[in-house]
Design an enzyme around this catalytic site. Structure first.
Site, PDB file in Angstrom:
ATOM      1  N   MET A   1       0.838  -1.190   0.000  1.00 39.74           N
ATOM      2  CA  MET A   1       0.000   0.000   0.000  1.00 39.74           C
ATOM      3  C   MET A   1       0.875   1.243   0.000  1.00 39.74           C
ATOM      4  SD  MET A   1      -2.861  -1.404  -0.119  1.00 39.74           S
ATOM      5  CE  MET A   1      -3.678  -2.942   0.276  1.00 39.74           C
ATOM      6  N   CYS A   2       0.291   2.335  -0.397  1.00 38.57           N
ATOM      7  CA  CYS A   2       1.115   3.513  -0.605  1.00 38.57           C
ATOM      8  C   CYS A   2       0.302   4.775  -0.349  1.00 38.57           C
ATOM      9  CB  CYS A   2       1.646   3.528  -2.035  1.00 38.57           C
ATOM     10  SG  CYS A   2       2.524   2.019  -2.505  1.00 38.57           S
ATOM     11  N   GLY A   3       0.966   5.914  -0.510  1.00 41.01           N
ATOM     12  CA  GLY A   3       0.319   7.204  -0.404  1.00 41.01           C
ATOM     13  C   GLY A   3       0.309   7.907  -1.742  1.00 41.01           C
ATOM     14  N   ASN A  60       4.186   8.032  -2.265  1.00 35.34           N
ATOM     15  CA  ASN A  60       4.995   7.406  -1.216  1.00 35.34           C
ATOM     16  C   ASN A  60       4.872   5.900  -1.365  1.00 35.34           C
ATOM     17  OD1 ASN A  60       5.934   9.663   0.210  1.00 35.34           O
ATOM     18  ND2 ASN A  60       4.048   9.812   1.396  1.00 35.34           N
ATOM     19  N   ASN A  87      -2.243   2.967  -5.358  1.00 40.58           N
ATOM     20  CA  ASN A  87      -2.189   2.581  -3.958  1.00 40.58           C
ATOM     21  C   ASN A  87      -2.903   1.244  -3.828  1.00 40.58           C
ATOM     22  OD1 ASN A  87      -2.394   2.386  -1.133  1.00 40.58           O
ATOM     23  ND2 ASN A  87      -4.202   3.713  -1.077  1.00 40.58           N
TER      24      ASN A  87
END
Length: 704
Positions: A1-3, A60, A87
């Site tokens: 998962m990410c930003g 991110n 994401n």
């Protein structure tokens, strides 16, 4: 998962070269925006801006698959004409998609082993929104196509991963969390109407004025002229209540088992260790049991670990709270499976210390401290070297695990199974329905401390075929008495039930009125309201990602859900009035032992499908919801913390909350004779204060 953080000029019809200063300013804003959500992806940071700075994509990274730099984002197509930030996780059974897309006629050249690069390849092959139907997993994304000038926003089918947007100074801002907008110049204001009417829990609005969600299963296309159009590429569907089921029960049980095992198997792929959140319930215990089977008996790797590495589970412990603490059952399950269990001890002090941080990360209020408990629990996998966990969210929604589904189950006969006891005896079913409705009313209003909206709005119920879940769902929505006189007066004639019903699509309401059994309509309403907009946030993504933990919920695999949604109501919520069922342990802490819920076995078909993988104790145990203790001593850590947060000055600065109600709650919410509803008032208001102060939200005023 990410930003994700994105800035898009709405009007891009006349592209002009940008100055170095303009480009540098946008890059600085995007970088600061990523810093505000760095918890979502601490492993890498990437920013891409096009030539005229009309498009800026920032990301991110929490590296899970393909840990090399080739997995960093933004992603770019081989032609360098399609750009995306993504994401989430995309699952590709047996690499079938990758094989198809790299072969004629598509001939896409992959540059990494990341699952998210599939998004670019699928878009190149099928366009928008067609490519979205091929995605399996939990995700949100923003994609920019240079050739068409279009930008696509999209979100997974259940809303597991978040995606927000707002418009500021001629630019569309998009991010995984609203706090990211603060670095872009956005000044937050309360959307008091969304708060008072509770529509933030159903539709696309949020607590913040002008900040919207991309809907679960939804997409938005932004044209070069700034026009925005969208729709749904997927929605929940259920069996037609008029059709008789022809499959045997054994066939249905096997169908559930096979699809659940496949959903879990897909979610064991990663280049980092994977753990399991384990409670005392059947959902997480079944995940642990099937994972143990796959790893030990089939040699499946659990992330980057093989069968020689010990399977690790994580559980929460509420010390001294026997009614609420399930850690002993979780430990017995772990011992039976022969797996490791690490517990997080969350006492009153920990609850108090983490309350404000949990509210800030969730970005909405909660009426239970269970979200703080989950926030604390998510530190354990991180501290022990895990980035990924499997979780049980979604099981109760698909398999009818909540007791408040019972009245709707009883509203109509299950014509799919005409030989079932309740279909053959209409008088019995109607008698049970009256008792169930009465019991649930008493349960929520008098013993659970839930908000009581009197649940009697005929207009709203007619719109959804008199499905009672619309009323039970209001128990999570603060009542009008909490708000200031101007807010009470402005929304006095409105109904939260009507407002929330109005947020539903006409297509869904038509199916509720004519096609779906009331139990299925109830499940739909819950899944598209509290599941998507509350539980998957405060007990899911936000409290996990606050500590850089990716959670994977196999029960929310859409292939599994499509199969389960096609099953008859009676195999999900089964009428089992036998004596041994009445004596099942578990249930809500405040339930009466003679409550009508004791005559039903929730998630019956899941129990049968999972029987080989769980203990006899869990197979026979009644559903026990994950809730936190709600009674604390006077002048203890929790009381002191809420007094510290809910001061008169802070409450009045919100602008829409009645201080007298809060003051009274501070006097009545603690001690041996504590008022449970008063405690929930403080949790809700305390959440608003914590969010307002951390975000710098403007005071709400009459007319705003």
């Amino acid at each position: 998962m990410c930003g994700i953080s994105v800035s898009i000029a709405l009007d891009r019809r006349q592209r002009q070269p940008c100055t170095p200063e303009t480009r540098a300013e946008l890059e600085a804003k995007l970088s600061k925006s990523l810093d505000l959500i760095a918890h979502r992806g601490p492993d890498a940071k990437g920013i891409w801006i096009n030539d005229d700075a009309s498009i800026g994509l920032a990301h991110n990274r929490l590296s899970i698959n393909d840990l090399s730099p080739s997995g960093n984002q933004p992603h770019h197509s081989p032609s360098n004409k399609i750009h995306a930030v993504i994401n989430g996780e995309i699952y590709d059974p047996a690499d079938a998609l990758r094989t198809t897309l790299s072969s004629p006629p598509h001939n896409y050249t992959f540059h990494s082993q990341t699952d998210t690069e599939l998004v670019l390849a699928l878009y190149s092959a099928y366009g928008a929104p067609g490519f979205l139907s091929h995605l399996r997993g939990e995700f949100s994304l923003v994609l920019y196509d240079e050739d068409t000038g279009k930008v696509i926003l999209a979100r997974d089918r259940f809303g597991i991963k978040p995606l927000f947007w707002t418009v500021h100074e001629g630019r569309l801002l998009v991010a995984a969390e609203a706090k990211a907008f603060l670095a872009m110049g956005w000044v937050p204001e309360w959307d008091v109407g969304a708060v008072v009417e509770g529509v933030w829990q159903v539709g696309e609005r949020t607590l913040f004025r002008g900040v919207n969600k991309v809907a679960p299963g939804g997409w938005v296309e932004v044209g070069v002229d700034g026009g925005m159009v969208g729709g749904k590429y997927w929605d929940l569907e259920y069996a037609d209540k008029r059709e008789v089921e022809t499959r045997s029960v054994e066939e249905m049980v096997l169908g559930v088992r096979e699809r659940l095992i496949e959903a879990i198997r897909l979610r064991l792929r990663a280049d980092v260790p994977i753990g399991i959140y384990l409670s005392g319930g059947i959902d997480s215990s079944l995940l642990a049991g099937i994972v143990t089977h796959l790893v030990r008996d089939e040699g499946i790797k659990m992330g980057n670990r093989d069968a020689t590495s010990r399977i690790c589970c994580f559980s929460i412990e509420f010390p001294g709270e026997k009614i609420f603490d399930e850690s002993d059952i979780a430990e017995r399950t772990a011992n039976w499976l022969g797996v490791q269990i690490l517990k997080k001890r969350v006492d009153e002090t920990a609850m108090a210390e983490n309350f404000a941080d949990a509210a800030y990360h969730c970005e909405h209020h909660n009426m239970d401290l269970n979200t703080v408990g989950k926030f604390c629990l998510s530190t354990v996998p991180r501290d022990n070297g895990f980035k990924v966990v499997l979780t049980g969210e979604g099981s109760d929604e698909h398999f009818a695990g909540y007791s408040f589904f019972i009245p709707d189950m009883l509203r109509e006969p299950d014509l799919a199974m005409p030989e079932s006891a309740l279909s053959k005896d209409p008088a019995l079913r109607e008698q049970l329905q009256e008792r169930a409705q009465r019991d649930l009313d008493a349960l929520l209003s008098s013993r659970a401390g839930a908000f009581n909206h009197r649940m009697g709005d005929a207009e709203a119920y007619r719109d959804v075929n008199d499905v009672r879940l619309l009323g039970w769902a209001q128990a999570w929505q603060p009542t009008l008495h909490m708000f200031t006189p101007w807010a009470r007066e402005r929304w006095a004639a409105s109904s939260s039930a009507v407002a929330q019903a109005n947020e539903m699509s006409p297509e869904a309401k038509e199916k509720i009125r004519t096609k779906w059994h009331p139990l299925h309509a109830s499940q739909y309403l819950w899944s598209r309201s509290l599941l998507a907009n509350n539980l998957l946030t405060c007990l899911g993504d936000r409290t996990e990602m606050a500590h850089s933990i990716e959670a994977r919920p196999p029960f929310l695999d859409h292939v599994l859900s499509e199969y389960v949604n096609g099953l008859p109501p009676s195999v999900k919520l089964a009428y089992t009035p036998e004596e041994e069922n009445l004596d099942r342990k578990g249930g809500m802490p405040w339930e009466n032992r003679q409550n009508i819920t004791k005559a039903f076995t929730e998630k019956w078909i899941l129990r049968e499908a999972g029987k080989p993988y769980i203990t006899k104790e869990l197979y026979e145990r009644k559903k026990f919801p994950y809730v936190a203790p709600n009674r604390w001593p006077k002048d203890g850590p929790m009381h002191k913390k809420l007094r510290e947060i809910c001061t008169q000055e802070a409450v009045e600065e919100l602008g829409f909350v009645d201080w007298d109600i809060v003051r009274e709650a501070l006097d009545n919410a603690f001690g041996e004779d504590a008022d449970s509803l008063a405690f929930r008032v403080l949790l809700v208001v305390g959440g608003w204060v914590a969010i307002g102060q951390r975000f710098g939200v403007r005071r709400a005023e009459l007319g705003a």
